[in-house]
Design a protein around this motif. Structure first.
Motif, short mmCIF file in Angstrom:
data_model
loop_
_atom_site.label_atom_id
_atom_site.label_comp_id
_atom_site.label_asym_id
_atom_site.label_seq_id
_atom_site.Cartn_x
_atom_site.Cartn_y
_atom_site.Cartn_z
N UNK A 185 -6.99 -3.01 1.56
CA UNK A 185 -6.08 -4.05 2.33
C UNK A 185 -5.40 -3.37 3.46
N UNK A 186 -4.24 -4.10 4.87
CA UNK A 186 -4.63 -3.40 5.97
C UNK A 186 -3.46 -4.69 5.94
N UNK A 187 -2.41 -3.24 7.34
CA UNK A 187 -1.25 -3.67 7.81
C UNK A 187 -0.86 -4.74 8.99
N UNK A 188 0.14 -4.72 9.50
CA UNK A 188 -0.47 -5.77 10.45
C UNK A 188 -0.36 -4.83 11.65
N UNK A 189 -0.50 -5.49 13.09
CA UNK A 189 -1.15 -4.79 14.31
C UNK A 189 0.27 -4.64 14.68
N UNK A 190 0.65 -4.08 15.24
CA UNK A 190 1.63 -3.08 16.25
C UNK A 190 1.11 -3.24 17.57
N UNK A 191 1.40 -4.08 18.45
CA UNK A 191 1.12 -3.68 20.00
C UNK A 191 1.85 -2.93 20.86
N UNK A 192 0.17 -2.50 21.81
CA UNK A 192 0.82 -1.16 22.70
C UNK A 192 1.86 -0.03 22.21
N UNK A 193 1.53 0.73 21.21
CA UNK A 193 2.53 1.38 20.67
C UNK A 193 1.30 2.82 19.99
N UNK A 194 1.50 3.79 20.44
CA UNK A 194 0.55 4.99 19.38
C UNK A 194 1.30 6.19 18.68
N UNK A 195 2.57 5.01 18.31
CA UNK A 195 3.59 5.92 17.43
C UNK A 195 4.07 4.41 17.15
#
Length: 167
Positions: A39-49
């Motif tokens: 199972x996986x989360x959504x992608x968060x764009x341009x964020x290392x936090x």
């Protein structure tokens, strides 16, 4: 009889100081695996936090099988880059659920799990009792096979009708 013992709800809260895999940032998502379940989360764009704040659910049939978390950087035109991984087990969590905790005030810490060479904990993990009569575990996992990064999680148990349960 159902081989499942119940469901584990993994609250993937956030990533902390994840590795940069694109020019100046990353587009991270987390994958949680147990056996053939993924199972996986959504992608968060341009964020290392990133703040995923997502609930992922796994069916548990054996408490002794470790769970793997892997963080990836999403790429549009090439294979996604791996940003580290961690493993964790739920043995202490399950043992805490088997305790007689009725009557304890909400927020009581039942067990503390210390970081060691045998786990990927970045700091002490507390297993606690809620005022609703549930056990939960908060943890911060240090990612392996990468220069930096941690992922904050919380575990909760869901009993299934007809399942064997934890007893």
């Amino acid at each position: 009889m159902d081989r499942r013992l119940g469901l584990l709800r993994v609250h993937v809260k956030r990533g902390i100081n994840l590795a940069i895999r694109d020019m100046i940032s990353s587009d991270p998502y987390a994958v949680v695996e147990l056996g053939n379940q993924k199972v996986k989360t959504h992608v968060v764009r341009k964020d290392i936090n990133p703040k995923w704040n997502e609930y992922l659910t796994l069916s548990i049939s054996d408490f002794n099988v470790p769970i793997k978390l892997t963080v990836y950087d999403h790429d549009t035109f090439s294979k996604d880059d791996k940003m580290g991984d961690a493993v964790f087990d739920i043995k202490e969590f399950v043992e805490s659920m088997r305790m007689d905790l009725i009557g304890l005030p909400g927020g009581t810490v039942v067990t503390r799990v210390q970081p060691s060479r045998q786990n990927c904990l970045a700091k002490e993990s507390c297993i606690s009792w809620t005022s609703e009569g549930k056990v939960y575990q908060d943890m911060v996992l240090r990612l392996r096979n990468v220069e930096c990064g941690e992922v904050e999680l919380s575990l909760n148990w869901i009993d299934l009708p007809g399942a064997r349960g934890i007893w």
